[in-house]
Design a protein around this motif. Structure first.
Motif, PDB file in Angstrom:
ATOM      1  N   GLU A  77      -3.133  -6.265 -55.625  1.00  0.00           N
ATOM      2  CA  GLU A  77      -3.518  -6.679 -56.979  1.00  0.00           C
ATOM      3  C   GLU A  77      -3.311  -5.546 -57.986  1.00  0.00           C
ATOM      4  N   ALA A  78      -3.524  -4.307 -57.543  1.00  0.00           N
ATOM      5  CA  ALA A  78      -3.360  -3.164 -58.447  1.00  0.00           C
ATOM      6  C   ALA A  78      -1.920  -3.054 -58.937  1.00  0.00           C
ATOM      7  N   ILE A  79      -0.967  -3.417 -58.073  1.00  0.00           N
ATOM      8  CA  ILE A  79       0.433  -3.400 -58.509  1.00  0.00           C
ATOM      9  C   ILE A  79       0.644  -4.442 -59.603  1.00  0.00           C
ATOM     10  N   GLY A  80       0.058  -5.631 -59.413  1.00  0.00           N
ATOM     11  CA  GLY A  80       0.164  -6.662 -60.447  1.00  0.00           C
ATOM     12  C   GLY A  80      -0.488  -6.230 -61.747  1.00  0.00           C
ATOM     13  N   ASP A  81      -1.668  -5.580 -61.631  1.00  0.00           N
ATOM     14  CA  ASP A  81      -2.344  -5.100 -62.841  1.00  0.00           C
ATOM     15  C   ASP A  81      -1.519  -4.027 -63.550  1.00  0.00           C
ATOM     16  N   ALA A  82      -0.887  -3.152 -62.765  1.00  0.00           N
ATOM     17  CA  ALA A  82      -0.060  -2.102 -63.365  1.00  0.00           C
ATOM     18  C   ALA A  82       1.101  -2.711 -64.141  1.00  0.00           C
ATOM     19  N   MET A  83       1.710  -3.735 -63.571  1.00  0.00           N
ATOM     20  CA  MET A  83       2.836  -4.378 -64.254  1.00  0.00           C
ATOM     21  C   MET A  83       2.373  -5.078 -65.532  1.00  0.00           C
ATOM     22  N   SER A  84       1.198  -5.701 -65.483  1.00  0.00           N
ATOM     23  CA  SER A  84       0.667  -6.334 -66.695  1.00  0.00           C
ATOM     24  C   SER A  84       0.370  -5.288 -67.764  1.00  0.00           C
ATOM     25  N   GLY A  85      -0.214  -4.165 -67.349  1.00  0.00           N
ATOM     26  CA  GLY A  85      -0.498  -3.100 -68.302  1.00  0.00           C
ATOM     27  C   GLY A  85       0.768  -2.532 -68.915  1.00  0.00           C
ATOM     28  N   MET A  86       1.811  -2.405 -68.101  1.00  0.00           N
ATOM     29  CA  MET A  86       3.070  -1.888 -68.629  1.00  0.00           C
ATOM     30  C   MET A  86       3.719  -2.887 -69.582  1.00  0.00           C
ATOM     31  N   ALA A  87       3.521  -4.179 -69.328  1.00  0.00           N
ATOM     32  CA  ALA A  87       4.058  -5.184 -70.250  1.00  0.00           C
ATOM     33  C   ALA A  87       3.410  -5.055 -71.625  1.00  0.00           C
ATOM     34  N   ILE A  88       2.091  -4.851 -71.633  1.00  0.00           N
ATOM     35  CA  ILE A  88       1.389  -4.675 -72.911  1.00  0.00           C
ATOM     36  C   ILE A  88       1.855  -3.395 -73.601  1.00  0.00           C
ATOM     37  N   GLU A  89       2.021  -2.330 -72.828  1.00  0.00           N
ATOM     38  CA  GLU A  89       2.486  -1.059 -73.395  1.00  0.00           C
ATOM     39  C   GLU A  89       3.899  -1.194 -73.964  1.00  0.00           C
ATOM     40  N   LEU A  90       4.775  -1.899 -73.256  1.00  0.00           N
ATOM     41  CA  LEU A  90       6.142  -2.092 -73.747  1.00  0.00           C
ATOM     42  C   LEU A  90       6.159  -2.899 -75.039  1.00  0.00           C
ATOM     43  N   THR A  91       5.322  -3.935 -75.102  1.00  0.00           N
ATOM     44  CA  THR A  91       5.262  -4.746 -76.318  1.00  0.00           C
ATOM     45  C   THR A  91       4.763  -3.919 -77.494  1.00  0.00           C
TER      46      THR A  91
ATOM     47  N   ALA B 249      -1.902   2.368 -59.692  1.00  0.00           N
ATOM     48  CA  ALA B 249      -1.537   1.468 -58.596  1.00  0.00           C
ATOM     49  C   ALA B 249      -1.325   2.241 -57.299  1.00  0.00           C
ATOM     50  N   LEU B 250      -0.722   3.415 -57.403  1.00  0.00           N
ATOM     51  CA  LEU B 250      -0.475   4.218 -56.205  1.00  0.00           C
ATOM     52  C   LEU B 250      -1.782   4.633 -55.538  1.00  0.00           C
ATOM     53  N   SER B 251      -2.784   4.973 -56.340  1.00  0.00           N
ATOM     54  CA  SER B 251      -4.085   5.340 -55.771  1.00  0.00           C
ATOM     55  C   SER B 251      -4.696   4.169 -55.010  1.00  0.00           C
ATOM     56  N   ALA B 252      -4.552   2.960 -55.582  1.00  0.00           N
ATOM     57  CA  ALA B 252      -5.095   1.781 -54.899  1.00  0.00           C
ATOM     58  C   ALA B 252      -4.333   1.496 -53.612  1.00  0.00           C
ATOM     59  N   VAL B 253      -3.026   1.692 -53.628  1.00  0.00           N
ATOM     60  CA  VAL B 253      -2.237   1.464 -52.409  1.00  0.00           C
ATOM     61  C   VAL B 253      -2.574   2.507 -51.346  1.00  0.00           C
ATOM     62  N   ASP B 254      -2.807   3.751 -51.761  1.00  0.00           N
ATOM     63  CA  ASP B 254      -3.204   4.789 -50.797  1.00  0.00           C
ATOM     64  C   ASP B 254      -4.514   4.439 -50.104  1.00  0.00           C
ATOM     65  N   ALA B 255      -5.381   3.695 -50.809  1.00  0.00           N
ATOM     66  CA  ALA B 255      -6.680   3.330 -50.232  1.00  0.00           C
ATOM     67  C   ALA B 255      -6.597   2.125 -49.303  1.00  0.00           C
ATOM     68  N   MET B 256      -5.426   1.507 -49.219  1.00  0.00           N
ATOM     69  CA  MET B 256      -5.272   0.357 -48.318  1.00  0.00           C
ATOM     70  C   MET B 256      -5.395   0.819 -46.871  1.00  0.00           C
ATOM     71  N   PRO B 257      -6.096   0.050 -46.018  1.00  0.00           N
ATOM     72  CA  PRO B 257      -6.219   0.449 -44.608  1.00  0.00           C
ATOM     73  C   PRO B 257      -4.874   0.376 -43.904  1.00  0.00           C
ATOM     74  N   ALA B 258      -4.659   1.316 -42.972  1.00  0.00           N
ATOM     75  CA  ALA B 258      -3.420   1.316 -42.193  1.00  0.00           C
ATOM     76  C   ALA B 258      -3.491   0.213 -41.157  1.00  0.00           C
ATOM     77  N   SER B 259      -2.501  -0.627 -41.107  1.00  0.00           N
ATOM     78  CA  SER B 259      -2.484  -1.754 -40.172  1.00  0.00           C
ATOM     79  C   SER B 259      -1.636  -1.396 -38.957  1.00  0.00           C
ATOM     80  N   LYS B 260      -2.188  -1.655 -37.755  1.00  0.00           N
ATOM     81  CA  LYS B 260      -1.460  -1.364 -36.518  1.00  0.00           C
ATOM     82  C   LYS B 260      -0.947  -2.654 -35.904  1.00  0.00           C
ATOM     83  N   LEU B 261       0.303  -2.612 -35.499  1.00  0.00           N
ATOM     84  CA  LEU B 261       0.880  -3.775 -34.841  1.00  0.00           C
ATOM     85  C   LEU B 261       0.413  -3.821 -33.385  1.00  0.00           C
ATOM     86  N   PRO B 262       0.364  -4.992 -32.795  1.00  0.00           N
ATOM     87  CA  PRO B 262       0.039  -5.073 -31.360  1.00  0.00           C
ATOM     88  C   PRO B 262       1.020  -4.250 -30.536  1.00  0.00           C
TER      89      PRO B 262
END
Length: 510
Positions: free
Chosen positions: A366-380, A492-505
């Protein structure tokens, strides 16, 4: 009385308000707009009985006639009620006064104001005999120094133009924008509309045929670069350039414009307007007021004028290219903003489909989506930056007026005078009429050459300095813009860094 509806905004994308006071909406909703977007890119409106703010980048706005009805859709606006005979005499007098101004009213998006954009007069072929023999009040004389500079009749003073405030007329049925112009050193503060500024420019153009009166580049900006942006930058630049010019700021019409309120002292304002519109010292009579400190002799000055004219004309294509490039960059930024909005919504949908994942995992997406929305407002918001474009239009206009009108007129009259002088020198005897006419032509050339040199000097000392400041401000804003864009990605990068590491079977069995 409720605020008038300025227009309607059709929502192009879904938006979820992130703080109190923001509207949330889906796609294809209709929002009644009470406040158009400012520099920050946010608008204020009402949807389904809820009033709040929303980003301009998410909607398509259509300005419309004011209304006081709530927004449940595109309501049909009823006609104004008929005038009641029971209204007080004061109200009737006010209505009569308003109706008397209908012929000079213009709406605030530029429609109708184009009447002030008229071709500038060309007096280069005028017959000068009649006016050169006319007496002019010495108090109106304009002096040019030996260094080809206008001598100040009035010291320079600062003016400040504020962002516009909305005003209402006709019992709230008509709204317009008023800009407060403050001259602190003189304790003046007046409200002016765009049409007042354009009226002032017309008077100055008619009065001073050889002075490149500053432009008000509203038509170039509105509809091309920032369709719904207010005109503060263009109006402020016009007023500042007028008061910077030694001749223009000392004129009675400019003093009247800056000091007399059109609202508090309407009678004085209108009386002054009528007087200036009938000013006899306009057009060719302007040359009669010029007093050079020394005669123009030899070929150095004409050669300098010819050389400057050739160099200046060579810069015009580059100016036009720079203007079109900046306009294209603004349009491209708005297009990229729309792509960021769509991409941001895709990431939010992706986060919703991962309901089985830990909250921190969904939050990172979601943080990536929020970052893109924020950048859209900044660009406008960034796409509305006008200062450099205003300066380019000013420079372009001044150079064009200098080369195509001022210097060309000087060249034409100089050529005519030299030809007449050559013919006179071949005659054994010249009649008194011929001598007088040749003397008149010489005075005209002297005045035109002196004014041309003074205007070139003023251009080199002020316009280029202003352009340097505008370039520095433009680069600073670009740096701030890119820092703001990077900040969204860093969040957004800070939020992605906080994502738990997922292990494959360990092994996948087919």
């Amino acid at each position: 009385m409720a605020d008038p509806i300025l227009g309607y905004a059709n929502t192009l994308y879904e938006y979820n308000g992130v703080s109190d006071g923001e509207l949330s909406f889906g796609k294809n909703a209709v929002i009644a707009v009470y406040e158009e977007a400012g520099d920050d890119g946010w608008m204020e409106g009402e949807l389904n009985g809820t009033r709040g703010f929303f980003p301009e980048a998410y909607v398509e706005y259509t300005p419309g006639i004011g209304s006081t009805s709530s927004a449940a859709g595109l309501a049909i606006i009823p006609p104004p009620p008929p005038l009641k005979t029971s209204q007080s005499g004061e109200n009737l007098a006010q209505l009569s006064s308003n109706l008397g101004e209908l012929d000079t009213m213009y709406d605030d998006d530029g429609n109708g104001e184009a009447g002030y954009y008229q071709p500038e007069p060309d007096y280069s072929d005028a017959d000068f005999d009649s006016y050169l023999n006319t007496d002019v009040d010495p108090a109106l004389a304009l002096y040019i120094s030996s260094s080809w500079e206008w001598q100040d009749a009035l010291p320079y003073f600062d003016v400040d133009v504020s962002s516009p405030d909305k005003r209402k007329k006709f019992a709230g049925m008509k709204s317009y924008k008023a800009y407060t112009i403050t001259t602190a050193s003189q304790s003046w503060s007046v409200e002016r509309r765009l049409k007042h500024c354009q009226w002032l420019r017309v008077q100055l153009v008619n009065k001073f045929p050889l002075i490149p009166v500053p432009v008000i580049p509203v038509k170039e900006l509105v509809g091309k670069f920032a369709p719904r942006e207010d005109k503060t930058a263009a109006i402020a630049s016009f007023i500042e350039n007028v008061v910077r010019h030694p001749v223009l700021r000392a004129t009675d019409v400019v003093q009247h414009f800056l000091s007399v309120s059109a609202q508090a002292d309407k009678r004085t304002w209108k009386a002054g307007k009528r007087r200036f519109e009938k000013d006899p010292i306009t057009g060719p009579m302007f040359y009669r007021t010029i007093v050079p400190s020394a005669p123009v002799t030899g070929t150095d000055v004409p050669n300098f004028i010819d050389s400057f004219m050739a160099r200046a004309k060579a810069t015009v294509p580059a100016m036009g290219k720079a203007e079109s490039t900046i306009i294209a960059l603004g349009a491209q930024a708005r297009n990229v903003a729309q792509l960021y909005i769509e991409s941001g919504q895709c990431f939010r949908v992706l986060a919703e489909t991962m309901g089985s994942q830990p909250p921190a995992f969904r939050a990172g997406i979601e943080a990536i989506g929020d970052a893109m929305s924020g950048m859209a407002i900044e660009l406008t918001r960034h796409a509305k930056t006008q200062d450099l474009l205003v300066r380019l239009f000013e420079w372009h206009s001044t150079v064009t007026k200098l080369t195509d009108s001022v210097l060309r007129a000087e060249q034409k009259q100089r050529t005519k005078y030299l030809a007449a002088a050559a013919r006179a020198s071949k005659k054994i005897v010249n009649t008194p009429v011929e001598v007088t006419r040749l003397k008149s032509q010489e005075q005209v050339v002297m005045a035109m050459t002196s004014v041309a040199m003074a205007e070139v000097t003023h251009f080199l000392s002020s316009q280029l300095l202003d352009f340097k400041a505008a370039l520095k401000a433009y680069i600073t804003r670009e740096l701030d813009h890119h820092r703001a864009m990077v900040a969204h990605w860093e969040t957004a990068l800070s939020a992605v860094d906080a994502m738990p590491a997922s292990k494959l079977p360990g092994k996948l069995k087919l």
